[in-house]
Design a protein around this motif. Sequence first.
Motif, PDB file in Angstrom:
ATOM      1  N   ASP A  82     -18.036 -48.640   6.123  1.00  0.00           N
ATOM      2  CA  ASP A  82     -17.248 -48.925   7.330  1.00  0.00           C
ATOM      3  C   ASP A  82     -18.032 -48.677   8.626  1.00  0.00           C
ATOM      4  O   ASP A  82     -17.453 -48.653   9.714  1.00  0.00           O
ATOM      5  CB  ASP A  82     -15.950 -48.117   7.327  1.00  0.00           C
ATOM      6  CG  ASP A  82     -16.219 -46.606   7.337  1.00  0.00           C
ATOM      7  OD1 ASP A  82     -17.402 -46.209   7.244  1.00  0.00           O
ATOM      8  OD2 ASP A  82     -15.243 -45.830   7.439  1.00  0.00           O
ATOM      9  N   THR A  83     -19.360 -48.497   8.524  1.00  0.00           N
ATOM     10  CA  THR A  83     -20.171 -48.314   9.736  1.00  0.00           C
ATOM     11  C   THR A  83     -20.025 -49.542  10.642  1.00  0.00           C
ATOM     12  O   THR A  83     -20.247 -50.674  10.193  1.00  0.00           O
ATOM     13  CB  THR A  83     -21.672 -48.141   9.372  1.00  0.00           C
ATOM     14  OG1 THR A  83     -21.797 -47.062   8.452  1.00  0.00           O
ATOM     15  CG2 THR A  83     -22.527 -47.886  10.599  1.00  0.00           C
ATOM     16  N   PRO A  84     -19.649 -49.331  11.912  1.00  0.00           N
ATOM     17  CA  PRO A  84     -19.489 -50.491  12.810  1.00  0.00           C
ATOM     18  C   PRO A  84     -20.827 -51.207  13.048  1.00  0.00           C
ATOM     19  O   PRO A  84     -21.875 -50.567  13.114  1.00  0.00           O
ATOM     20  CB  PRO A  84     -18.988 -49.861  14.114  1.00  0.00           C
ATOM     21  CG  PRO A  84     -18.463 -48.519  13.727  1.00  0.00           C
ATOM     22  CD  PRO A  84     -19.277 -48.073  12.560  1.00  0.00           C
ATOM     23  N   CYS A  85     -20.738 -52.522  13.171  1.00  0.00           N
ATOM     24  CA  CYS A  85     -21.936 -53.345  13.405  1.00  0.00           C
ATOM     25  C   CYS A  85     -21.591 -54.437  14.418  1.00  0.00           C
ATOM     26  O   CYS A  85     -20.416 -54.805  14.578  1.00  0.00           O
ATOM     27  CB  CYS A  85     -22.368 -54.065  12.127  1.00  0.00           C
ATOM     28  SG  CYS A  85     -22.812 -52.956  10.791  1.00  0.00           S
ATOM     29  N   ALA A  86     -22.615 -54.958  15.060  1.00  0.00           N
ATOM     30  CA  ALA A  86     -22.408 -56.112  15.953  1.00  0.00           C
ATOM     31  C   ALA A  86     -23.650 -56.986  15.958  1.00  0.00           C
ATOM     32  O   ALA A  86     -24.774 -56.489  15.831  1.00  0.00           O
ATOM     33  CB  ALA A  86     -22.109 -55.636  17.369  1.00  0.00           C
ATOM     34  N   VAL A  87     -23.419 -58.281  16.058  1.00  0.00           N
ATOM     35  CA  VAL A  87     -24.527 -59.223  16.235  1.00  0.00           C
ATOM     36  C   VAL A  87     -24.348 -59.825  17.629  1.00  0.00           C
ATOM     37  O   VAL A  87     -23.291 -60.410  17.919  1.00  0.00           O
ATOM     38  CB  VAL A  87     -24.485 -60.355  15.178  1.00  0.00           C
ATOM     39  CG1 VAL A  87     -25.595 -61.378  15.428  1.00  0.00           C
ATOM     40  CG2 VAL A  87     -24.602 -59.787  13.770  1.00  0.00           C
ATOM     41  N   VAL A  88     -25.353 -59.632  18.484  1.00  0.00           N
ATOM     42  CA  VAL A  88     -25.253 -60.180  19.847  1.00  0.00           C
ATOM     43  C   VAL A  88     -26.290 -61.300  19.983  1.00  0.00           C
ATOM     44  O   VAL A  88     -27.493 -61.060  19.932  1.00  0.00           O
ATOM     45  CB  VAL A  88     -25.499 -59.090  20.915  1.00  0.00           C
ATOM     46  CG1 VAL A  88     -25.188 -59.645  22.305  1.00  0.00           C
ATOM     47  CG2 VAL A  88     -24.673 -57.842  20.636  1.00  0.00           C
TER      48      VAL A  88
END
Length: 338
Positions: free
Chosen positions: A275-281
């Motif tokens: 559940d580690t938050p991730c983001a692709v920008v």
Amino acid sequence: MIGAKVDLAGCTVLLAAAPGSATRAARYLQAQCVDTLLQASTPLGALALLGQSDVLALCTGQSLKFSALRRQALAQGTPVIELDPGTAEGRITLVGGGPGALELLTLRAAAVLASADVVFCDRLGPGEFLDQLAPQARIIDVGKQPGHHKVTQERIEELMLREASRGNHVVRLKGGDPYVFGRGFEEVESATAAGIPVSVVPGLSSCITVPAAAGIPVTARGVTRAFTVISGHDPLEEQQLAQLAVLGGTIVVLMGMGTLEHTAAGLRRRGLPADTPCAVVESGTTGTQRTTHATLSTLAAAARAAGCANPAVIVIGQVAALPLGLDAAQQMSLEATA
Ligand code: SAH
């Protein structure tokens, strides 16, 4: 370098010059594609070679020393050119252009671009603003699409050296900072080896500015006090995955879209919580910026479903979820400033 109005390509050129100015003058002549370069530092030595030469090259300020030689050359119909190695010495400046937005270019970078004769650019950074930033310069696009290298690194360096040897101020404009996965040091080394003055203007690296443009701080007090920037160009090795998974802090992956599945699966396998938050920008700070949020277990599928593509910065860690906690009004003002 001035005075060379004669086309020197294919000629045998005799350079008569004192040792101090000979190196730069010789470099200039070689860049003009002369066939054979003969060199002499004394009038007597030069006289002995004059008969074999199509053109005589002298340096400004040394006409008295070589005046008899000049007379002899003109008498036998050999053209004489004068070079001024001191006035327009070629040089190279590597410029970090920041992530893409024009306003994120530094004042120094803008000043250097304004004085460039030739700019080598690629698909990252503020290349689209070059007609504004360097209207006087010749623009050479050496952009590489991942996997489709338009111009090899070796060739880029060769071209830059050639342009600088002609007396030009060559600017290599790079996205972000030249020393962050930018092959900047290789270019510094090749210029130094060729005896060409080189300098570097730092830039705002995408590893910090692109997450920031999406509202993601790479560190935040009480959340994380470390961030690791890693290249995902090649698949991360098992040992790197294991180390990253236990290091804590934020993981920022550049050039990581092609290996995203491997990275996400590897970090999970090595113990980073699902559940580690991730983001692709994607395309941070430009008009097409887009952020895709996910967790480590959904990251690869979410990116695929959204059709995420390069250039993109991948952020893995608690900080990736911080913008989601802001209320809608704050989010909107973040987007407006991005
Ligand atoms: N020297 C650059 C990085 C070069 S590696 C720097 O300091 O930023 C190229 C990678 O940088 C891309 O694959 C992508 O991961 C990242 N990148 C550069 N500009 C970007 C942008 N505007 N938006 C998203 N990613 C970017």
